[in-house]
Design a protein around this motif. Sequence first.
Motif, PDB file in Angstrom:
ATOM      1  N   GLY A   1       0.821  -1.197   0.000  1.00  0.00           N
ATOM      2  CA  GLY A   1       0.000   0.000   0.000  1.00  0.00           C
ATOM      3  C   GLY A   1       0.861   1.255   0.000  1.00  0.00           C
ATOM      4  O   GLY A   1       2.023   1.234   0.405  1.00  0.00           O
ATOM      5  N   ILE A   2       0.284   2.340  -0.477  1.00  0.00           N
ATOM      6  CA  ILE A   2       0.957   3.645  -0.461  1.00  0.00           C
ATOM      7  C   ILE A   2       0.415   4.439   0.721  1.00  0.00           C
ATOM      8  O   ILE A   2      -0.787   4.671   0.831  1.00  0.00           O
ATOM      9  CB  ILE A   2       0.740   4.402  -1.775  1.00  0.00           C
ATOM     10  CG1 ILE A   2       1.387   3.642  -2.931  1.00  0.00           C
ATOM     11  CG2 ILE A   2       1.310   5.817  -1.688  1.00  0.00           C
ATOM     12  CD1 ILE A   2       1.143   4.263  -4.297  1.00  0.00           C
ATOM     13  N   CYS A   3       1.314   4.835   1.595  1.00  0.00           N
ATOM     14  CA  CYS A   3       0.951   5.550   2.817  1.00  0.00           C
ATOM     15  C   CYS A   3       1.097   7.060   2.616  1.00  0.00           C
ATOM     16  O   CYS A   3       1.846   7.516   1.744  1.00  0.00           O
ATOM     17  CB  CYS A   3       1.859   5.080   3.949  1.00  0.00           C
ATOM     18  SG  CYS A   3       1.608   5.922   5.523  1.00  0.00           S
ATOM     19  N   GLY A   4       0.414   7.811   3.460  1.00  0.00           N
ATOM     20  CA  GLY A   4       0.577   9.255   3.426  1.00  0.00           C
ATOM     21  C   GLY A   4       2.010   9.669   3.699  1.00  0.00           C
ATOM     22  O   GLY A   4       2.497  10.675   3.171  1.00  0.00           O
TER      23      GLY A   4
ATOM     24  N   GLY B   1       7.968   2.449   0.517  1.00  0.00           N
ATOM     25  CA  GLY B   1       7.047   1.339   0.655  1.00  0.00           C
ATOM     26  C   GLY B   1       7.241   0.573   1.943  1.00  0.00           C
ATOM     27  O   GLY B   1       8.217  -0.160   2.095  1.00  0.00           O
ATOM     28  N   HIS B   2       6.303   0.751   2.908  1.00  0.00           N
ATOM     29  CA  HIS B   2       6.395   0.032   4.177  1.00  0.00           C
ATOM     30  C   HIS B   2       5.114  -0.729   4.528  1.00  0.00           C
ATOM     31  O   HIS B   2       5.032  -1.346   5.587  1.00  0.00           O
ATOM     32  CB  HIS B   2       6.761   0.993   5.323  1.00  0.00           C
ATOM     33  CG  HIS B   2       5.831   2.158   5.467  1.00  0.00           C
ATOM     34  ND1 HIS B   2       6.036   3.341   4.807  1.00  0.00           N
ATOM     35  CD2 HIS B   2       4.709   2.323   6.194  1.00  0.00           C
ATOM     36  CE1 HIS B   2       5.082   4.199   5.126  1.00  0.00           C
ATOM     37  NE2 HIS B   2       4.254   3.596   5.966  1.00  0.00           N
ATOM     38  N   GLU B   3       4.131  -0.718   3.642  1.00  0.00           N
ATOM     39  CA  GLU B   3       2.887  -1.446   3.889  1.00  0.00           C
ATOM     40  C   GLU B   3       2.858  -2.724   3.059  1.00  0.00           C
ATOM     41  O   GLU B   3       1.826  -3.125   2.542  1.00  0.00           O
ATOM     42  CB  GLU B   3       1.678  -0.562   3.547  1.00  0.00           C
ATOM     43  CG  GLU B   3       1.570   0.693   4.402  1.00  0.00           C
ATOM     44  CD  GLU B   3       0.346   1.531   4.050  1.00  0.00           C
ATOM     45  OE1 GLU B   3      -0.384   1.175   3.088  1.00  0.00           O
ATOM     46  OE2 GLU B   3       0.104   2.544   4.736  1.00  0.00           O
ATOM     47  N   GLY B   4       4.008  -3.372   2.934  1.00  0.00           N
ATOM     48  CA  GLY B   4       4.146  -4.452   1.979  1.00  0.00           C
ATOM     49  C   GLY B   4       4.003  -5.852   2.533  1.00  0.00           C
ATOM     50  O   GLY B   4       3.969  -6.093   3.743  1.00  0.00           O
TER      51      GLY B   4
ATOM     52  N   MET C   1      -1.914  -6.361   2.565  1.00  0.00           N
ATOM     53  CA  MET C   1      -1.436  -5.002   2.293  1.00  0.00           C
ATOM     54  C   MET C   1      -2.039  -3.977   3.251  1.00  0.00           C
ATOM     55  O   MET C   1      -1.557  -2.853   3.334  1.00  0.00           O
ATOM     56  CB  MET C   1      -1.755  -4.612   0.842  1.00  0.00           C
ATOM     57  CG  MET C   1      -0.912  -5.338  -0.188  1.00  0.00           C
ATOM     58  SD  MET C   1      -1.036  -4.621  -1.853  1.00  0.00           S
ATOM     59  CE  MET C   1      -2.726  -5.027  -2.293  1.00  0.00           C
ATOM     60  N   LEU C   2      -3.076  -4.367   3.974  1.00  0.00           N
ATOM     61  CA  LEU C   2      -3.734  -3.450   4.912  1.00  0.00           C
ATOM     62  C   LEU C   2      -3.298  -3.680   6.358  1.00  0.00           C
ATOM     63  O   LEU C   2      -3.748  -2.977   7.263  1.00  0.00           O
ATOM     64  CB  LEU C   2      -5.257  -3.602   4.801  1.00  0.00           C
ATOM     65  CG  LEU C   2      -5.870  -3.116   3.483  1.00  0.00           C
ATOM     66  CD1 LEU C   2      -7.333  -3.539   3.392  1.00  0.00           C
ATOM     67  CD2 LEU C   2      -5.756  -1.597   3.357  1.00  0.00           C
ATOM     68  N   ILE C   3      -2.407  -4.654   6.589  1.00  0.00           N
ATOM     69  CA  ILE C   3      -2.011  -4.963   7.962  1.00  0.00           C
ATOM     70  C   ILE C   3      -1.306  -3.780   8.622  1.00  0.00           C
ATOM     71  O   ILE C   3      -1.601  -3.432   9.768  1.00  0.00           O
ATOM     72  CB  ILE C   3      -1.120  -6.217   7.998  1.00  0.00           C
ATOM     73  CG1 ILE C   3      -1.958  -7.462   7.652  1.00  0.00           C
ATOM     74  CG2 ILE C   3      -0.463  -6.387   9.374  1.00  0.00           C
ATOM     75  CD1 ILE C   3      -1.141  -8.727   7.473  1.00  0.00           C
ATOM     76  N   GLU C   4      -0.366  -3.155   7.910  1.00  0.00           N
ATOM     77  CA  GLU C   4       0.384  -2.053   8.522  1.00  0.00           C
ATOM     78  C   GLU C   4      -0.518  -0.871   8.896  1.00  0.00           C
ATOM     79  O   GLU C   4      -0.471  -0.406  10.051  1.00  0.00           O
ATOM     80  CB  GLU C   4       1.513  -1.621   7.589  1.00  0.00           C
ATOM     81  CG  GLU C   4       2.584  -0.773   8.258  1.00  0.00           C
ATOM     82  CD  GLU C   4       2.290   0.714   8.286  1.00  0.00           C
ATOM     83  OE1 GLU C   4       3.047   1.462   8.937  1.00  0.00           O
ATOM     84  OE2 GLU C   4       1.306   1.135   7.644  1.00  0.00           O
TER      85      GLU C   4
ATOM     86  N   VAL D   1       5.579  -3.434  18.229  1.00  0.00           N
ATOM     87  CA  VAL D   1       5.673  -4.778  17.665  1.00  0.00           C
ATOM     88  C   VAL D   1       4.553  -5.651  18.218  1.00  0.00           C
ATOM     89  O   VAL D   1       3.942  -6.444  17.504  1.00  0.00           O
ATOM     90  CB  VAL D   1       7.056  -5.399  17.956  1.00  0.00           C
ATOM     91  CG1 VAL D   1       7.112  -6.846  17.488  1.00  0.00           C
ATOM     92  CG2 VAL D   1       8.157  -4.577  17.279  1.00  0.00           C
ATOM     93  N   SER D   2       4.250  -5.477  19.496  1.00  0.00           N
ATOM     94  CA  SER D   2       3.202  -6.284  20.133  1.00  0.00           C
ATOM     95  C   SER D   2       1.802  -5.958  19.628  1.00  0.00           C
ATOM     96  O   SER D   2       0.856  -6.713  19.902  1.00  0.00           O
ATOM     97  CB  SER D   2       3.254  -6.109  21.655  1.00  0.00           C
ATOM     98  OG  SER D   2       3.056  -4.745  22.016  1.00  0.00           O
ATOM     99  N   ASP D   3       1.647  -4.865  18.891  1.00  0.00           N
ATOM    100  CA  ASP D   3       0.336  -4.537  18.300  1.00  0.00           C
ATOM    101  C   ASP D   3       0.016  -5.432  17.102  1.00  0.00           C
ATOM    102  O   ASP D   3      -1.144  -5.572  16.726  1.00  0.00           O
ATOM    103  CB  ASP D   3       0.293  -3.070  17.850  1.00  0.00           C
ATOM    104  CG  ASP D   3       0.277  -2.094  19.006  1.00  0.00           C
ATOM    105  OD1 ASP D   3      -0.409  -2.375  19.999  1.00  0.00           O
ATOM    106  OD2 ASP D   3       0.952  -1.050  18.912  1.00  0.00           O
ATOM    107  N   TYR D   4       1.037  -6.011  16.489  1.00  0.00           N
ATOM    108  CA  TYR D   4       0.799  -6.784  15.271  1.00  0.00           C
ATOM    109  C   TYR D   4      -0.056  -8.037  15.493  1.00  0.00           C
ATOM    110  O   TYR D   4      -0.996  -8.276  14.725  1.00  0.00           O
ATOM    111  CB  TYR D   4       2.124  -7.112  14.583  1.00  0.00           C
ATOM    112  CG  TYR D   4       2.421  -6.183  13.422  1.00  0.00           C
ATOM    113  CD1 TYR D   4       2.590  -6.662  12.143  1.00  0.00           C
ATOM    114  CD2 TYR D   4       2.498  -4.805  13.629  1.00  0.00           C
ATOM    115  CE1 TYR D   4       2.852  -5.803  11.077  1.00  0.00           C
ATOM    116  CE2 TYR D   4       2.758  -3.943  12.585  1.00  0.00           C
ATOM    117  CZ  TYR D   4       2.939  -4.438  11.308  1.00  0.00           C
ATOM    118  OH  TYR D   4       3.179  -3.578  10.264  1.00  0.00           O
TER     119      TYR D   4
END
Length: 403
Positions: A75-78, A97-100, A193-196, A350-353
Amino acid sequence: MEINNIDIESIVKQVISEVAGNDKGTKVETSTTNSVIPKTAKVAMLKSKKNIEVQEFEIPEISDDEMLIRVEGCGICGTDVHEYKNDPFSLIPVVLGHEGTGEIVKIGRNINRDTVGNPIGIGDKIVTCTIPCGECDNCLTMPDRDNLCENSGIYGLIPDDDKKFNGWFGEYLIIRNGSTYFKVNDMDLKTRMLIEPAAVAVHAVERAKTTGLLSFNSKVLIQGCGPIGLMVMAVIRTMGVENIIAVDGDTKRLDMAKRLGAKQTVNFRHYKDSEQLKLRIKEITGMGADFAFQCTGVPQAAANIWSFVKRGGGLCEVGFFVDNGNCSINPHFDICNKEITAVGSWVYKVSDYPITLDFLRRAKGINLPITDLITHEYPLNKLNEAMDTNMKQAGIKIAYVNK
């Protein structure tokens, strides 16, 4: 005992993992059986402001503590857009790219489990989280709040170096030593792609819960119906909150808010000033919202949100991941007199994942149309166009898909 195909695949992966752990003289770099790893691969390199160029580099050998991932989408983030327009982090040149998400195609012999202990191997689907440094004051004194690490790394925001494959806007990604990552084989590409961004929303809601002001009957206002605001909405909807008010200036996004559970929607463009908007919010809520999430990066919106909350209510500010300027509030009327409890939210821990993965499964279980947030998909050579689409707010979530 009956053994099915899934059992066989699992056994094979376990054997490979055990061999990797026992044979200290061998580095495991097995590729997937259905694809050949090329010697070179492409990345979308941000070379200058508003200028992404597709470049090709040799894929380096991975170490015993690294993995090679074939990228499937991102995904493309703001934040990507801010970096694309203005380079506020001074990262250029950089592969964003960090929502990959993608598939493990090579794995170092020292890696056999993900961050929460799930066994991983060739062919598994994976997402990455942050790379806490473990050495700064925050890491040492507040290890349970690794999102505040002063030197935290994140793929897609790592300056160019000899590895080259540092962001998800490419055909491959190298996951380096010290990273955090999670196996997500049970999820389809769009969900992965929506996890992040979902983790950002989950963290914001977890912060909000610390106030003790969120409950089933809370009147919750969400200002800003971009991807993060809509995700926050979905999170609180899966928690059982039903009285949700969405505020935005885009009709399509407000329509999506209704689909995700908003009982009331307010288009701020229909009101001549903030006072008229405030009156409309009070008309809907009575004395004001019990709790509000501010999910825009607009200073004026950040100022307005305080007046939408009732006395004794709560507020979570989650909209400003870059410096978009200052806003003015009245300390007496907005804070002291109303005794509002406010919290800030910064990315995710990290624990939020693991919580996020459970949220997405729950959202699917109650038929929330989460994946409909992705409205546009682009190939690697069209990422300048994808950024433009994002800046025009022509869709909701824009994504790069490696087909």
